[in-house]
Design a protein around this motif. Structure first.
Motif, PDB file in Angstrom:
ATOM      1  N   TYR A  25      16.025   6.635  22.034  1.00 40.60           N
ATOM      2  CA  TYR A  25      16.348   5.406  22.747  1.00 40.60           C
ATOM      3  C   TYR A  25      16.440   5.749  24.232  1.00 40.60           C
ATOM      4  O   TYR A  25      17.211   6.630  24.620  1.00 40.60           O
ATOM      5  CB  TYR A  25      17.677   4.842  22.224  1.00 40.60           C
ATOM      6  N   SER A  44      14.998   0.789  25.221  1.00 41.85           N
ATOM      7  CA  SER A  44      14.086   0.607  24.095  1.00 41.85           C
ATOM      8  C   SER A  44      13.770   1.942  23.433  1.00 41.85           C
ATOM      9  O   SER A  44      13.979   3.007  24.013  1.00 41.85           O
ATOM     10  CB  SER A  44      12.786  -0.070  24.544  1.00 41.85           C
ATOM     11  N   HIS A  45      13.267   1.858  22.205  1.00 44.14           N
ATOM     12  CA  HIS A  45      12.853   3.064  21.504  1.00 44.14           C
ATOM     13  C   HIS A  45      11.524   3.551  22.071  1.00 44.14           C
ATOM     14  O   HIS A  45      10.617   2.759  22.313  1.00 44.14           O
ATOM     15  CB  HIS A  45      12.696   2.797  20.000  1.00 44.14           C
TER      16      HIS A  45
END
Length: 87
Positions: free
Chosen positions: A70, A74-75
């Protein structure tokens, strides 16, 4: 974007050699028709959990694995190189 597919750009961006490369031909990890459930498993410091998917190999044959973290909201998907220890 690093190691990501950007539909509006029509390519997959791959980080390699300290640079970002746009690739028009690529493959995407999928779970077709729910045949096998894929799950992300927590790991750190070079640990490779049982059942990890091999993403490729280094030129010396060392296996690389799919990983994600992360980052900035966001991933982000990337590779895990077990010998590097920290990603």
């Amino acid at each position: 974007p690093s190691n990501s597919i950007v539909l509006s750009h029509g390519c997959c961006y791959v980080a390699w050699g300290g640079k970002e490369h746009a690739m028009e031909n690529y493959q995407v990890l999928c779970n077709p028709r729910g045949a096998s459930k894929l799950v992300w498993v927590d790991a750190s410091s070079g640990e490779i959990p049982l059942g990890a998917l091999v993403a490729g190999k280094q030129s010396d044959g060392t296996k690389l694995y799919f990983g994600r973290t992360y980052h900035e909201g966001s991933h982000v998907v990337g590779k895990v190189h077990p010998e590097h220890g920290i990603y």
